[in-house]
Design an enzyme around this catalytic site. Structure first.
Site, PDB file in Angstrom:
ATOM      1  N   CYS A  69       0.833  -1.209   0.000  1.00 56.53           N
ATOM      2  CA  CYS A  69       0.000   0.000   0.000  1.00 56.53           C
ATOM      3  C   CYS A  69       0.869   1.262   0.000  1.00 56.53           C
ATOM      4  CB  CYS A  69      -0.905  -0.034   1.236  1.00 56.53           C
ATOM      5  SG  CYS A  69      -1.760   1.506   1.601  1.00 56.53           S
ATOM      6  N   CYS A  72       0.146   3.724   2.794  1.00 55.92           N
ATOM      7  CA  CYS A  72       0.675   3.190   4.061  1.00 55.92           C
ATOM      8  C   CYS A  72       2.164   3.487   4.175  1.00 55.92           C
ATOM      9  CB  CYS A  72       0.472   1.676   4.148  1.00 55.92           C
ATOM     10  SG  CYS A  72      -1.245   1.142   4.167  1.00 55.92           S
TER      11      CYS A  72
END
Length: 144
Positions: A69, A72
């Site tokens: 991600c 993230c």
């Protein structure tokens, strides 16, 4: 805040009683001598997730994330900064949803990054999406 709190050792999961006046002085685990309250996020896995949430008297903020991600990964430095800013009154932790799929399913994580704040073992608040360090700190302080 009470005179003492219970804090879980991130290394051995021993539950330690710490005088609140000593939170800033770097308390160590009575069992393994590791630092109990580090100014950086700890890693939660199936082996320690439940004990940290259930046995920590301090609020626990969990970043549910995944290595694939991009948001993230971009939020990781801000989360580290937030850990230092909230230390030692809030425990910041990270849970890799790719490695810990059972936890992610149990916690009903729909997307990453998702921040969940736990007080006394119960989820108090949740927010999704990448945030700056200041946004994380402000959101936590509004919810504890």
């Amino acid at each position: 805040m009470p005179d003492s709190i219970h804090a879980v050792c991130p290394k051995c999961q021993a539950i330690n009683r710490v005088q609140t006046g000593r939170l800033d002085s770097g308390p160590v685990c009575g069992k393994c001598r590791a630092p109990i309250l580090a100014p950086h996020p700890i890693t939660l896995t199936a082996a320690n997730f439940d004990v940290f949430l259930a046995k920590s008297d301090l609020p626990v903020l969990v970043d549910f994330w995944a290595p694939w991600c991009a948001p993230c990964r971009s939020m990781a430095p801000a989360y580290d900064q937030a850990a230092a800013m909230l230390h030692p009154r809030v425990i910041l932790a990270k849970c890799d949803t790719q490695e810990e799929q059972a936890i992610a399913n149990r916690m009903r994580i729909q997307g990453v990054p998702t921040l969940a704040l736990f007080l006394a073992g119960k989820e108090k608040a949740r927010i999704s999406g990448a945030r700056s360090a200041n946004d994380i700190v402000t959101w936590v302080r509004q919810n504890i």
